[in-house]
Design a protein around this motif. Structure first.
Motif, PDB file in Angstrom:
ATOM      1  N   HIS A 277       0.809  -1.214   0.000  1.00 53.60           N
ATOM      2  CA  HIS A 277       0.000   0.000   0.000  1.00 53.60           C
ATOM      3  C   HIS A 277       0.849   1.274   0.000  1.00 53.60           C
ATOM      4  O   HIS A 277       0.310   2.364  -0.172  1.00 53.60           O
ATOM      5  N   ASP A 278       2.146   1.123   0.195  1.00 51.67           N
ATOM      6  CA  ASP A 278       2.992   2.320   0.258  1.00 51.67           C
ATOM      7  C   ASP A 278       2.890   3.175  -1.004  1.00 51.67           C
ATOM      8  O   ASP A 278       2.951   4.404  -0.938  1.00 51.67           O
ATOM      9  N   ASN A 279       2.733   2.532  -2.154  1.00 55.83           N
ATOM     10  CA  ASN A 279       2.703   3.264  -3.421  1.00 55.83           C
ATOM     11  C   ASN A 279       1.350   3.880  -3.737  1.00 55.83           C
ATOM     12  O   ASN A 279       1.233   4.643  -4.694  1.00 55.83           O
ATOM     13  N   ILE A 280       0.325   3.555  -2.957  1.00 60.17           N
ATOM     14  CA  ILE A 280      -1.010   4.078  -3.273  1.00 60.17           C
ATOM     15  C   ILE A 280      -1.600   4.888  -2.128  1.00 60.17           C
ATOM     16  O   ILE A 280      -2.743   5.319  -2.205  1.00 60.17           O
TER      17      ILE A 280
ATOM     18  N   TYR B  74     -21.042  -1.657  -9.737  1.00 64.00           N
ATOM     19  CA  TYR B  74     -19.973  -2.606  -9.438  1.00 64.00           C
ATOM     20  C   TYR B  74     -18.697  -1.869  -9.059  1.00 64.00           C
ATOM     21  O   TYR B  74     -18.536  -0.662  -9.306  1.00 64.00           O
ATOM     22  N   GLY B  75     -17.790  -2.605  -8.444  1.00 61.87           N
ATOM     23  CA  GLY B  75     -16.459  -2.101  -8.130  1.00 61.87           C
ATOM     24  C   GLY B  75     -15.451  -3.177  -8.463  1.00 61.87           C
ATOM     25  O   GLY B  75     -15.806  -4.246  -8.989  1.00 61.87           O
ATOM     26  N   GLU B  76     -14.188  -2.931  -8.136  1.00 61.09           N
ATOM     27  CA  GLU B  76     -13.146  -3.892  -8.456  1.00 61.09           C
ATOM     28  C   GLU B  76     -12.149  -3.995  -7.310  1.00 61.09           C
ATOM     29  O   GLU B  76     -11.940  -3.028  -6.568  1.00 61.09           O
ATOM     30  N   ILE B  77     -11.545  -5.176  -7.174  1.00 61.42           N
ATOM     31  CA  ILE B  77     -10.477  -5.409  -6.205  1.00 61.42           C
ATOM     32  C   ILE B  77      -9.264  -5.909  -6.963  1.00 61.42           C
ATOM     33  O   ILE B  77      -9.357  -6.889  -7.712  1.00 61.42           O
ATOM     34  N   PHE B  78      -8.142  -5.213  -6.802  1.00 56.19           N
ATOM     35  CA  PHE B  78      -6.891  -5.665  -7.406  1.00 56.19           C
ATOM     36  C   PHE B  78      -6.174  -6.557  -6.408  1.00 56.19           C
ATOM     37  O   PHE B  78      -5.830  -6.124  -5.309  1.00 56.19           O
ATOM     38  N   TYR B  79      -5.966  -7.832  -6.809  1.00 45.01           N
ATOM     39  CA  TYR B  79      -5.268  -8.783  -5.947  1.00 45.01           C
ATOM     40  C   TYR B  79      -3.828  -8.933  -6.432  1.00 45.01           C
ATOM     41  O   TYR B  79      -3.575  -9.372  -7.555  1.00 45.01           O
ATOM     42  N   HIS B  80      -2.901  -8.544  -5.557  1.00 41.43           N
ATOM     43  CA  HIS B  80      -1.491  -8.546  -5.920  1.00 41.43           C
ATOM     44  C   HIS B  80      -0.991  -9.952  -6.221  1.00 41.43           C
ATOM     45  O   HIS B  80      -0.090 -10.144  -7.058  1.00 41.43           O
ATOM     46  N   GLY B  81      -1.543 -10.951  -5.551  1.00 42.42           N
ATOM     47  CA  GLY B  81      -1.092 -12.315  -5.772  1.00 42.42           C
ATOM     48  C   GLY B  81      -1.312 -12.797  -7.186  1.00 42.42           C
ATOM     49  O   GLY B  81      -0.582 -13.669  -7.677  1.00 42.42           O
ATOM     50  N   ASN B  82      -2.327 -12.266  -7.857  1.00 43.49           N
ATOM     51  CA  ASN B  82      -2.616 -12.631  -9.244  1.00 43.49           C
ATOM     52  C   ASN B  82      -2.227 -11.542 -10.236  1.00 43.49           C
ATOM     53  O   ASN B  82      -2.220 -11.787 -11.438  1.00 43.49           O
ATOM     54  N   ARG B  83      -1.965 -10.321  -9.707  1.00 39.52           N
ATOM     55  CA  ARG B  83      -1.773  -9.149 -10.568  1.00 39.52           C
ATOM     56  C   ARG B  83      -2.990  -8.942 -11.460  1.00 39.52           C
ATOM     57  O   ARG B  83      -2.891  -8.564 -12.621  1.00 39.52           O
ATOM     58  N   ARG B  84      -4.151  -9.178 -10.908  1.00 33.52           N
ATOM     59  CA  ARG B  84      -5.386  -9.056 -11.683  1.00 33.52           C
ATOM     60  C   ARG B  84      -6.465  -8.413 -10.834  1.00 33.52           C
ATOM     61  O   ARG B  84      -6.412  -8.419  -9.599  1.00 33.52           O
ATOM     62  N   ARG B  85      -7.463  -7.888 -11.540  1.00 32.49           N
ATOM     63  CA  ARG B  85      -8.615  -7.303 -10.875  1.00 32.49           C
ATOM     64  C   ARG B  85      -9.778  -8.280 -10.875  1.00 32.49           C
ATOM     65  O   ARG B  85      -9.977  -9.036 -11.822  1.00 32.49           O
ATOM     66  N   GLN B  86     -10.535  -8.219  -9.799  1.00 32.44           N
ATOM     67  CA  GLN B  86     -11.774  -8.996  -9.703  1.00 32.44           C
ATOM     68  C   GLN B  86     -12.952  -8.025  -9.672  1.00 32.44           C
ATOM     69  O   GLN B  86     -12.971  -7.081  -8.877  1.00 32.44           O
ATOM     70  N   ARG B  87     -13.901  -8.231 -10.533  1.00 35.40           N
ATOM     71  CA  ARG B  87     -15.102  -7.394 -10.534  1.00 35.40           C
ATOM     72  C   ARG B  87     -16.039  -7.880  -9.435  1.00 35.40           C
ATOM     73  O   ARG B  87     -16.271  -9.087  -9.286  1.00 35.40           O
ATOM     74  N   VAL B  88     -16.586  -6.939  -8.685  1.00 35.28           N
ATOM     75  CA  VAL B  88     -17.546  -7.248  -7.623  1.00 35.28           C
ATOM     76  C   VAL B  88     -18.841  -6.514  -7.937  1.00 35.28           C
ATOM     77  O   VAL B  88     -18.895  -5.284  -7.909  1.00 35.28           O
ATOM     78  N   ASP B  89     -19.868  -7.272  -8.285  1.00 31.86           N
ATOM     79  CA  ASP B  89     -21.172  -6.680  -8.585  1.00 31.86           C
ATOM     80  C   ASP B  89     -21.908  -6.403  -7.278  1.00 31.86           C
ATOM     81  O   ASP B  89     -22.021  -7.286  -6.420  1.00 31.86           O
ATOM     82  N   PHE B  90     -22.429  -5.200  -7.157  1.00 31.66           N
ATOM     83  CA  PHE B  90     -23.142  -4.818  -5.940  1.00 31.66           C
ATOM     84  C   PHE B  90     -24.612  -5.209  -6.077  1.00 31.66           C
ATOM     85  O   PHE B  90     -25.488  -4.383  -6.300  1.00 31.66           O
ATOM     86  N   THR B  91     -24.837  -6.505  -5.950  1.00 34.67           N
ATOM     87  CA  THR B  91     -26.182  -7.059  -6.074  1.00 34.67           C
ATOM     88  C   THR B  91     -27.007  -6.697  -4.838  1.00 34.67           C
ATOM     89  O   THR B  91     -26.451  -6.343  -3.787  1.00 34.67           O
TER      90      THR B  91
ATOM     91  N   LEU C 152     -18.499   5.811 -11.971  1.00 33.81           N
ATOM     92  CA  LEU C 152     -17.570   5.669 -10.856  1.00 33.81           C
ATOM     93  C   LEU C 152     -17.315   4.192 -10.576  1.00 33.81           C
ATOM     94  O   LEU C 152     -18.257   3.393 -10.512  1.00 33.81           O
ATOM     95  N   ILE C 153     -16.046   3.836 -10.398  1.00 37.14           N
ATOM     96  CA  ILE C 153     -15.676   2.456 -10.109  1.00 37.14           C
ATOM     97  C   ILE C 153     -14.802   2.450  -8.845  1.00 37.14           C
ATOM     98  O   ILE C 153     -13.618   2.811  -8.897  1.00 37.14           O
ATOM     99  N   PRO C 154     -15.359   2.090  -7.700  1.00 38.62           N
ATOM    100  CA  PRO C 154     -14.556   1.987  -6.469  1.00 38.62           C
ATOM    101  C   PRO C 154     -13.531   0.862  -6.608  1.00 38.62           C
ATOM    102  O   PRO C 154     -13.823  -0.192  -7.194  1.00 38.62           O
ATOM    103  N   LEU C 155     -12.339   1.087  -6.054  1.00 35.93           N
ATOM    104  CA  LEU C 155     -11.249   0.127  -6.227  1.00 35.93           C
ATOM    105  C   LEU C 155     -10.497  -0.056  -4.915  1.00 35.93           C
ATOM    106  O   LEU C 155     -10.139   0.918  -4.252  1.00 35.93           O
ATOM    107  N   GLU C 156     -10.288  -1.310  -4.543  1.00 33.58           N
ATOM    108  CA  GLU C 156      -9.475  -1.646  -3.375  1.00 33.58           C
ATOM    109  C   GLU C 156      -8.298  -2.508  -3.826  1.00 33.58           C
ATOM    110  O   GLU C 156      -8.404  -3.280  -4.784  1.00 33.58           O
ATOM    111  N   TYR C 157      -7.183  -2.378  -3.123  1.00 40.18           N
ATOM    112  CA  TYR C 157      -5.990  -3.183  -3.389  1.00 40.18           C
ATOM    113  C   TYR C 157      -5.791  -4.165  -2.235  1.00 40.18           C
ATOM    114  O   TYR C 157      -5.803  -3.769  -1.071  1.00 40.18           O
TER     115      TYR C 157
END
Length: 201
Positions: free
Chosen positions: A43-46, A123-140, A86-91
């Motif tokens: 998280h230091d870089n963000i 929807y929003g997204e979560i960036f997972y460092h272990g995969n270096r990929r984003r996961q879409r999360v639908d706010f159902t 708007l797309i909320p994003l967590e790392y």
């Protein structure tokens, strides 16, 4: 911000383990392990608030959000804006899977944004460092209801007794509070002692 507002990070802790939530939020116990230190390093870089552009996307980092209705507040890692959406994003440091604790934290932050901005965010997204990929999360509707229920339950638990250890030994193994919580020892002491057994102490 009001002290009685539940920080979003503690909602994540609640879904991970109610007992961990109680140790951290109610009793103020904190401890580091390799998982905590790695997450902090990533998280230091963000962690610097500000705005930047990547192509046609405006990125606002470290956004303070809150909800007067739900009485929660906290910081979301980033909010991206593109095509008037708007797309909320967590790392997160881990790998993509169905981490409800991460989904609840992102959804709660989104509920805050929607309340403050009077918008609907699908929807929003979560960036997972272990995969270096984003996961879409639908706010159902289901996720929104589960998130609000988790907020209510965590707030109610503050005035109750400490929850017992959970049964998921993997979560306990990876938890930074393992040496404080002592789940195995507590479980052992809670086992009934038969007349043919000696007490476990």
């Amino acid at each position: 911000m009001n002290d009685d507002y539940l920080p979003l990070a503690y909602l994540n802790a609640w879904e991970y383990c109610p007992r961990r939530f109680y140790w951290e939020y109610v009793l103020g116990e904190m401890a580091d392990n390799e998982h905590i230190l790695m997450g902090r390093y990533l998280h230091d870089n963000i962690n610097e608030p500000g705005e930047s552009h990547q192509g046609d996307t405006l990125i606002r980092r470290q956004q303070w959000v809150w909800s007067d209705r739900l009485k929660v507040n906290g910081i979301i890692d980033a909010v991206e804006e593109r095509e008037n959406k708007l797309i909320p994003l967590e790392y997160k440091k881990g790998r993509i899977s169905q981490h409800l604790n991460d989904h609840f934290q992102l959804c709660a932050a989104t509920l805050c944004l929607e309340e403050r901005l009077t918008v609907s965010i699908p929807y929003g997204e979560i960036f997972y460092h272990g995969n270096r990929r984003r996961q879409r999360v639908d706010f159902t509707p289901e996720l929104r209801q589960m998130t609000e229920s988790a907020i209510a339950l965590s707030r109610e638990s503050v005035d109750g007794a400490m929850p017992p250890p959970i049964r998921n030994s993997k979560k306990c193994r990876d938890c930074s509070l393992l040496g404080i919580c002592l789940p195995k020892e507590v479980k052992l002491l809670r086992q009934p002692v038969s007349s043919t057994q000696s007490p476990p102490f």
